[in-house]
Design a protein around this motif. Structure first.
Motif, mmCIF file in Angstrom:
data_model
loop_
_atom_site.group_PDB
_atom_site.id
_atom_site.type_symbol
_atom_site.label_atom_id
_atom_site.label_comp_id
_atom_site.label_asym_id
_atom_site.label_seq_id
_atom_site.Cartn_x
_atom_site.Cartn_y
_atom_site.Cartn_z
ATOM 1 N N ASN A 157 0.517 1.310 -16.632
ATOM 2 C CA ASN A 157 -0.580 1.991 -17.320
ATOM 3 C C ASN A 157 -0.176 3.391 -17.743
ATOM 4 O OD1 ASN A 157 -2.425 -0.054 -17.311
ATOM 5 N ND2 ASN A 157 -3.564 0.661 -15.521
ATOM 6 N N ARG A 160 1.721 2.972 -20.735
ATOM 7 C CA ARG A 160 0.896 2.445 -21.826
ATOM 8 C C ARG A 160 0.003 3.516 -22.458
ATOM 9 N NH1 ARG A 160 -1.651 -2.323 -19.472
ATOM 10 N NH2 ARG A 160 0.189 -3.408 -20.192
ATOM 11 N N TYR A 161 -0.493 4.428 -21.633
ATOM 12 C CA TYR A 161 -1.464 5.406 -22.142
ATOM 13 C C TYR A 161 -0.882 6.807 -22.291
ATOM 14 C CZ TYR A 161 -4.409 1.436 -21.312
ATOM 15 O OH TYR A 161 -4.922 0.165 -21.347
ATOM 16 N N ASP A 185 0.169 11.177 -15.171
ATOM 17 C CA ASP A 185 0.735 11.160 -16.526
ATOM 18 C C ASP A 185 0.080 12.244 -17.376
ATOM 19 O OD1 ASP A 185 -1.606 10.110 -18.092
ATOM 20 O OD2 ASP A 185 -1.310 8.339 -16.829
ATOM 21 N N ILE A 198 -13.420 1.784 -14.752
ATOM 22 C CA ILE A 198 -12.115 1.202 -15.113
ATOM 23 C C ILE A 198 -11.557 0.288 -14.025
ATOM 24 C CG2 ILE A 198 -11.406 2.957 -16.784
ATOM 25 C CD1 ILE A 198 -9.741 4.224 -14.511
ATOM 26 N N TYR A 203 -12.895 -4.120 -17.845
ATOM 27 C CA TYR A 203 -13.393 -2.879 -18.464
ATOM 28 C C TYR A 203 -12.236 -2.112 -19.088
ATOM 29 C CZ TYR A 203 -16.172 1.186 -19.410
ATOM 30 O OH TYR A 203 -16.821 2.186 -20.058
ATOM 31 N N ARG A 204 -12.381 -1.752 -20.343
ATOM 32 C CA ARG A 204 -11.356 -0.978 -21.034
ATOM 33 C C ARG A 204 -12.021 0.144 -21.811
ATOM 34 N NH1 ARG A 204 -7.837 -6.043 -23.232
ATOM 35 N NH2 ARG A 204 -9.836 -7.046 -23.336
ATOM 36 N N VAL A 205 -11.456 1.345 -21.764
ATOM 37 C CA VAL A 205 -12.052 2.463 -22.500
ATOM 38 C C VAL A 205 -11.794 2.248 -23.991
ATOM 39 C CG1 VAL A 205 -12.091 4.960 -22.830
ATOM 40 C CG2 VAL A 205 -11.680 3.998 -20.539
ATOM 41 N N SER A 210 -5.499 -0.853 -25.562
ATOM 42 C CA SER A 210 -5.106 -1.727 -24.462
ATOM 43 C C SER A 210 -4.479 -3.013 -25.006
ATOM 44 C CB SER A 210 -6.332 -2.037 -23.596
ATOM 45 O OG SER A 210 -6.097 -3.147 -22.787
ATOM 46 N N GLY A 215 -2.182 -4.909 -22.853
ATOM 47 C CA GLY A 215 -3.109 -4.812 -21.714
ATOM 48 C C GLY A 215 -4.108 -5.963 -21.697
ATOM 49 N N THR A 216 -4.701 -6.195 -20.539
ATOM 50 C CA THR A 216 -5.682 -7.276 -20.409
ATOM 51 C C THR A 216 -7.029 -6.780 -19.874
ATOM 52 O OG1 THR A 216 -4.994 -7.677 -18.139
ATOM 53 C CG2 THR A 216 -3.886 -8.961 -19.828
ATOM 54 N N GLY A 217 -7.052 -5.562 -19.359
ATOM 55 C CA GLY A 217 -8.282 -5.055 -18.744
ATOM 56 C C GLY A 217 -8.457 -5.515 -17.306
ATOM 57 N N LEU A 220 -6.256 -2.796 -13.162
ATOM 58 C CA LEU A 220 -6.803 -1.929 -12.110
ATOM 59 C C LEU A 220 -7.716 -2.684 -11.145
ATOM 60 C CD1 LEU A 220 -7.525 1.428 -13.974
ATOM 61 C CD2 LEU A 220 -5.718 0.945 -12.310
HETATM 62 P P1 ADP Z 1 -5.485 -2.597 -19.199
HETATM 63 O O1 ADP Z 1 -4.719 -3.864 -19.147
HETATM 64 O O2 ADP Z 1 -6.440 -2.517 -20.334
HETATM 65 O O3 ADP Z 1 -4.617 -1.377 -19.084
HETATM 66 P P2 ADP Z 1 -6.528 -1.861 -16.560
HETATM 67 O O4 ADP Z 1 -7.506 -2.557 -15.684
HETATM 68 O O5 ADP Z 1 -5.170 -1.615 -15.983
HETATM 69 O O6 ADP Z 1 -6.448 -2.684 -17.904
HETATM 70 O O7 ADP Z 1 -7.155 -0.472 -16.974
HETATM 71 C C1 ADP Z 1 -8.491 -0.432 -17.439
HETATM 72 C C2 ADP Z 1 -8.675 0.678 -18.464
HETATM 73 O O8 ADP Z 1 -8.504 1.951 -17.816
HETATM 74 C C3 ADP Z 1 -7.641 0.680 -19.590
HETATM 75 O O9 ADP Z 1 -7.998 -0.200 -20.623
HETATM 76 C C4 ADP Z 1 -7.670 2.137 -20.028
HETATM 77 O O10 ADP Z 1 -8.780 2.349 -20.886
HETATM 78 C C5 ADP Z 1 -7.931 2.883 -18.714
HETATM 79 N N1 ADP Z 1 -6.679 3.394 -18.105
HETATM 80 C C6 ADP Z 1 -5.994 2.846 -17.072
HETATM 81 N N2 ADP Z 1 -4.922 3.609 -16.748
HETATM 82 C C7 ADP Z 1 -4.939 4.672 -17.583
HETATM 83 C C8 ADP Z 1 -4.094 5.829 -17.753
HETATM 84 N N3 ADP Z 1 -3.015 6.053 -16.979
HETATM 85 N N4 ADP Z 1 -4.441 6.724 -18.725
HETATM 86 C C9 ADP Z 1 -5.527 6.517 -19.501
HETATM 87 N N5 ADP Z 1 -6.348 5.443 -19.413
HETATM 88 C C10 ADP Z 1 -6.066 4.533 -18.450
#
Ligand code: ADP
Length: 256
Positions: A157, A160-161, A185, A198, A203-205, A210, A215-217, A220
């Protein structure tokens, strides 16, 4: 109104019992609703790549023979979508199993495990700077594979972000009677109102970001379950535009 309904003379125990049963029913109902929305989310998430699949197969059938460019594009898209599906089904299976699997109870070297996870994912061409402060002799009792999975989810993550030019810092250290793993990060950050959510399944922001990055949501929510299995807790602090810090606290294993 003068008339009053007589209050039945129910013994207190019966009243309490009824209350307990009602509370249980409410909990069951809530659980049932959660399962229902999980299944419908999962089906939707699986249907999306399948729809793309069918679209590209049609394109290949129609234009693929004459136009090698269309063929190449479709093959690439199929490759990407099938990877997404593979990932999603693997994660769904992990989630289904987390409550039931037999946890190993080994003495696990946290820094080694976290370093393994980093090596698995790190690529220089990401153009993100990486700092590791992994103290030696940090042990917990549990399942090494599950801990590695938690580290992979958090580190993946962070990559990814975080955009190119950013930085990631991973630490393993001891505080009081706990081992703490932090993954910080300098990425896009998470709005305050989303920080609790999250950890919920799917749940995805930013859904588009993602998805575009594989990503799959679910990551976490899996991490949260696995950390619970390890008798620990997970939390986040973050500021949009500045970055995020994910922290995992696990009970220290002190017997040698
Ligand atoms: P995903 O596969 O979408 O990353 P996660 O369950 O790992 O699914 O995370 C859920 C959501 O939390 C992500 O879609 C993202 O919006 C937010 N997120 C997770 N980790 C980070 C990060 N390090 N920085 C910013 N946003 C994050």
């Amino acid at each position: 109104v003068k008339e009053r309904i007589p209050v039945p003379a129910i013994p207190k125990e019966l009243k309490d019992l009824a209350q307990t049963i009602n509370d249980l029913l409410d909990q069951l109902q809530a659980q049932f609703e959660r399962e229902k929305s999980f299944v419908s989310n999962a089906s939707h998430e699986l249907r999306t790549p399948l729809t793309a699949f069918r679209g590209h197969v049609q394109m290949m059938k129609r234009w693929g023979k004459q136009n090698p460019e269309v063929l190449e594009q479709s093959i690439q898209a199929l490759d990407q979508e099938s990877r997404r599906m593979q990932r999603l089904t693997t994660q769904l299976l992990t989630l289904a199993r987390t409550g039931n699997i037999q946890m190993k109870k080994d003495k696990v070297n946290v820094s080694h495990t976290v370093q393994d996870a980093i090596r698995q994912l790190w690529r220089r061409d990401l153009k993100i700077s990486l700092k590791e402060i992994l103290n030696p002799h940090m042990y917990v009792l549990g399942d090494e594979e599950q801990l590695r999975q938690v580290a992979v989810i958090l580190f993946e993550n962070a990559i990814r972000y975080t955009n190119a030019g950013g930085s990631i810092e991973v630490r393993v250290f001891k505080v009081n009677n706990e081992i703490c793993i932090t993954v910080a990060d300098s990425g896009i950050g998470i709005p305050f109102e989303d920080q609790d959510k999250i950890f919920d399944r799917f749940y995805r922001v930013d859904k588009a970001r993602s998805r575009d990055t594989g990503g799959t949501g679910l990551g976490l929510s899996i991490a949260k379950e696995l950390v619970k299995n390890l008798h620990g807790r997970i939390s986040v602090t973050s500021k949009p535009g500045e970055g995020s810090i994910f922290s995992v606290y696990l009970p220290v294993y002190s017997k040698q």
